[in-house]
Write a protein that holds these residues in place. Sequence first.
Motif, PDB file in Angstrom:
ATOM      1  N   SER A   4      30.128 -29.433  -0.324  1.00  0.00           N
ATOM      2  CA  SER A   4      30.694 -30.694  -0.798  1.00  0.00           C
ATOM      3  C   SER A   4      30.550 -31.845   0.183  1.00  0.00           C
ATOM      4  O   SER A   4      30.949 -32.969  -0.127  1.00  0.00           O
ATOM      5  N   THR A   5      29.986 -31.588   1.345  1.00  0.00           N
ATOM      6  CA  THR A   5      29.866 -32.656   2.340  1.00  0.00           C
ATOM      7  C   THR A   5      28.419 -32.784   2.812  1.00  0.00           C
ATOM      8  O   THR A   5      27.617 -31.863   2.669  1.00  0.00           O
ATOM      9  N   GLY A   6      28.112 -33.925   3.392  1.00  0.00           N
ATOM     10  CA  GLY A   6      26.796 -34.141   3.973  1.00  0.00           C
ATOM     11  C   GLY A   6      25.768 -34.574   2.946  1.00  0.00           C
ATOM     12  O   GLY A   6      26.090 -34.860   1.791  1.00  0.00           O
ATOM     13  N   PRO A   7      24.506 -34.628   3.353  1.00  0.00           N
ATOM     14  CA  PRO A   7      23.424 -35.031   2.450  1.00  0.00           C
ATOM     15  C   PRO A   7      23.284 -34.051   1.287  1.00  0.00           C
ATOM     16  O   PRO A   7      23.768 -32.910   1.337  1.00  0.00           O
ATOM     17  N   THR A   8      22.608 -34.479   0.246  1.00  0.00           N
ATOM     18  CA  THR A   8      22.359 -33.640  -0.932  1.00  0.00           C
ATOM     19  C   THR A   8      20.929 -33.126  -0.909  1.00  0.00           C
ATOM     20  O   THR A   8      19.980 -33.885  -0.669  1.00  0.00           O
ATOM     21  N   ASP A  24      27.274 -25.373   4.458  1.00  0.00           N
ATOM     22  CA  ASP A  24      28.278 -25.965   5.334  1.00  0.00           C
ATOM     23  C   ASP A  24      27.770 -27.239   5.999  1.00  0.00           C
ATOM     24  O   ASP A  24      28.535 -27.943   6.657  1.00  0.00           O
ATOM     25  N   ARG A  25      26.466 -27.547   5.811  1.00  0.00           N
ATOM     26  CA  ARG A  25      25.885 -28.730   6.434  1.00  0.00           C
ATOM     27  C   ARG A  25      25.381 -29.753   5.417  1.00  0.00           C
ATOM     28  O   ARG A  25      25.087 -30.890   5.791  1.00  0.00           O
ATOM     29  N   MET A  26      25.276 -29.352   4.162  1.00  0.00           N
ATOM     30  CA  MET A  26      24.792 -30.260   3.125  1.00  0.00           C
ATOM     31  C   MET A  26      25.224 -29.734   1.765  1.00  0.00           C
ATOM     32  O   MET A  26      25.667 -28.591   1.624  1.00  0.00           O
ATOM     33  N   ALA A  31      17.361 -27.939   8.086  1.00  0.00           N
ATOM     34  CA  ALA A  31      18.561 -28.637   8.552  1.00  0.00           C
ATOM     35  C   ALA A  31      18.195 -29.732   9.549  1.00  0.00           C
ATOM     36  O   ALA A  31      18.752 -30.836   9.511  1.00  0.00           O
ATOM     37  N   GLY A  32      17.268 -29.446  10.447  1.00  0.00           N
ATOM     38  CA  GLY A  32      16.857 -30.441  11.418  1.00  0.00           C
ATOM     39  C   GLY A  32      16.170 -31.622  10.756  1.00  0.00           C
ATOM     40  O   GLY A  32      16.433 -32.785  11.117  1.00  0.00           O
ATOM     41  N   PHE A  33      15.330 -31.354   9.784  1.00  0.00           N
ATOM     42  CA  PHE A  33      14.644 -32.426   9.062  1.00  0.00           C
ATOM     43  C   PHE A  33      15.646 -33.307   8.325  1.00  0.00           C
ATOM     44  O   PHE A  33      15.582 -34.544   8.396  1.00  0.00           O
TER      45      PHE A  33
END
Length: 267
Positions: A17-21, A46-48, A262-264
């Motif tokens: 629910s958080t971060g970029p899509t 957990d990151r996007m 994730a890095g990109f």
Amino acid sequence: MHIEVNGTTLWYDIEGSTGPTLILIHGGPGSYDHSYFRPWFSSLADRMQIVYLDLREHGRSGRGDPATWSFAVCADDIRAFADGLGLERPFALGHSMGGFIATLYGSRHPGHAAGLILSSTFARFDLDRLASGFAHVAGDEVGALARRAYSVDDVTDQEWARVFAAFGPNVPSPEAMARRVQNLDVAPRGGELLRQLDLREQLPRITSPSLVSVGDLDPLMFEPAGEIMAGLAPGVGQLDVIPGAGHFAWLDSPDHYFESIAGFVSR
């Protein structure tokens, strides 16, 4: 969940629910849906925000006339789908056939995506090159079977199993394959479009940053990845070659694959 888009109904699910899509665009045609991405891509949730999507004529999405289905129609669906859900500046990951659709989405709607991840895909169908790739990783017999399977000739289930096994050190398990909702009525149309595929003129129109991700054991890859990179505008593309990985790179080298994504996205 479902949403009406461009005259059809698309099935989707969202994890995180958080971060970029990040919209995931699956392979095919007709034989795959979103399900083979699960549970693997949950590691990014957990990151996007991860959006699983079934393309039109696939999975749990709407059915229509297979003769009207195309990669370009699906690419336009991605734009309309994101707009319909209010997803601003999404990232889109296209795997295999999904990479054709992601390429067309990026070229037909430049700047709409924050970034594209072109995973285990190519811009131009070349039967000789494909057959040579399978022969390189699995021998001449499998190369000949791949040539038949990707042309107009039929192969038996047993023969296709030998081709499928050559896609990499790990391929989706029988349990994962059993989760798919298939629509084999669209497969002949998809095969016809695949044999006609040439997106090289589309590549320079992409303005979104693009990650070209390829496993070094993928029989469909290496030269095709370089061809994509050569076609992209200067400064748009970056290449990530994953050692020891095949066509389903997240099964072979998950740490490398997901950290690269994730890095990109974070950049």
